[in-house]
Design a protein around this motif. Structure first.
Motif, PDB file in Angstrom:
ATOM      1  N   GLY A  24      97.540  38.104  21.932  1.00 34.22           N
ATOM      2  CA  GLY A  24      97.382  36.912  22.462  1.00 34.22           C
ATOM      3  C   GLY A  24      98.191  35.662  21.729  1.00 34.22           C
ATOM      4  N   TYR A  25      98.097  35.863  20.299  1.00 31.80           N
ATOM      5  CA  TYR A  25      98.853  35.067  19.359  1.00 31.80           C
ATOM      6  C   TYR A  25     100.082  34.816  19.660  1.00 31.80           C
TER       7      TYR A  25
ATOM      8  N   LEU B 243     101.398  33.576  23.436  1.00 29.20           N
ATOM      9  CA  LEU B 243     100.918  32.410  23.923  1.00 29.20           C
ATOM     10  C   LEU B 243     101.841  31.205  23.383  1.00 29.20           C
TER      11      LEU B 243
ATOM     12  N   ARG C 286      95.839  25.680  25.153  1.00 25.95           N
ATOM     13  CA  ARG C 286      96.248  27.003  25.481  1.00 25.95           C
ATOM     14  C   ARG C 286      95.543  27.945  24.390  1.00 25.95           C
TER      15      ARG C 286
ATOM     16  N   ALA D 104      92.164  30.167  24.996  1.00 21.53           N
ATOM     17  CA  ALA D 104      92.256  31.811  24.361  1.00 21.53           C
ATOM     18  C   ALA D 104      91.044  32.060  23.374  1.00 21.53           C
TER      19      ALA D 104
ATOM     20  N   TYR E 256      91.319  37.748  24.186  1.00 22.71           N
ATOM     21  CA  TYR E 256      91.971  37.214  25.372  1.00 22.71           C
ATOM     22  C   TYR E 256      92.939  37.756  26.267  1.00 22.71           C
ATOM     23  N   SER E 257      93.870  38.541  25.322  1.00 21.36           N
ATOM     24  CA  SER E 257      95.051  39.191  26.159  1.00 21.36           C
ATOM     25  C   SER E 257      94.379  40.363  26.960  1.00 21.36           C
TER      26      SER E 257
END
Length: 259
Positions: free
Chosen positions: A107-108, A111, A118, A122, A133-134
């Motif tokens: 996610g990092y 994003l 955002r 997340a 989150y991903s």
């Protein structure tokens, strides 16, 4: 919030029927998921009497919510977001970025990491579910009962940034500071944690002088525009036109697509 949100003028509202303008109070909790549901419901009604409906806006996430549907996320405790907002205010966006990097490296990496909304979204999913989150992304999208044609306008970045700076100056001239003063007692609401308001709240608290606050509005708006450009450049099948293109050229291209 007429000036700070650049809402359509009375002349513009009378020229064409608008929807979702000043339809919520700043004290209402309203999310992109709620917007998706409201917009789809309104579209179902509008398509009963219209073959074409035009959606205008700069937030790619909100556009995608309507045209493609959102990824489904479980509900999480609202206190998590409140705590993350407090952390953002106290320790800054870099602290939250590192926290996300630890909890969800995928996610990092994917994003818009310089967008605090955002990052907080997340993180609240990571914390509230105990899962990355991903892991909730890239599931099959919802099917829509309408066809979408996307149109984008292009301009040199120098022109965009110059227009942004000019726009902020015009907003200040039209009374943005007075508008912010009238909302000062609501400054802790999420709806007012936005560009144009949060900077002037700092001025009113005495943290910044007015000239610096205005320069920060311009800088943060330019950053927002940069994120918009990045988002929409990744969008497929957009009909791109130079901002000086004749309207008839755009209309003809749309008619070819509609037919």
């Amino acid at each position: 919030m007429q000036i700070g949100t650049a809402a359509p003028t009375s002349t513009e509202l009378s020229a064409a029927k608008h929807h979702f303008i000043h339809h919520k109070s700043i004290q209402d909790n309203y999310s992109v998921g709620a917007f998706e549901k409201d917009a789809i419901k309104r579209l179902e009604s509008l398509f009963q009497t219209n073959n074409v409906v035009i959606m205008v806006g700069g937030s790619g996430l909100y556009v995608d919510a309507v045209t493609k549907g959102l990824d489904d996320f479980p509900d999480v405790d609202a206190s998590i977001r409140q705590n993350l907002n407090a952390t953002l205010e106290e320790k800054g966006i870099e602290h939250l970025q590192q926290q996300l990097k630890t909890l969800d490296i995928d996610g990092y990496k994917n994003l818009a990491i310089d967008n605090p909304h955002r990052v907080i979204r997340a993180l609240e999913i990571c914390i509230g579910t105990g899962k990355p989150y991903s892991s909730f992304l890239s599931k099959p999208k919802k099917k829509r009962d309408f066809k979408t044609i996307s149109v984008g306008l292009t301009a040199d970045r120098d022109i965009i940034y110059s227009r942004i700076n000019q726009r902020v100056d015009i907003m200040m001239h039209e009374g943005l500071l007075e508008e912010v003063k009238a909302l000062e007692s609501f400054q802790n609401l999420n709806a007012l944690n936005t560009v144009g308001y949060k900077e002037l709240f700092k001025y009113l608290k005495g943290d910044w002088d007015l000239e610096f606050a205005v320069s920060e509005i311009k800088k943060n708006t330019r950053r927002f525009a940069k994120r918009q450009l990045t988002w929409f450049k990744k969008t497929e099948n957009v009909l791109w036109f130079d901002y000086k293109s004749a309207p008839i050229d755009i209309i003809n291209a749309l008619e070819d697509k509609i037919i």
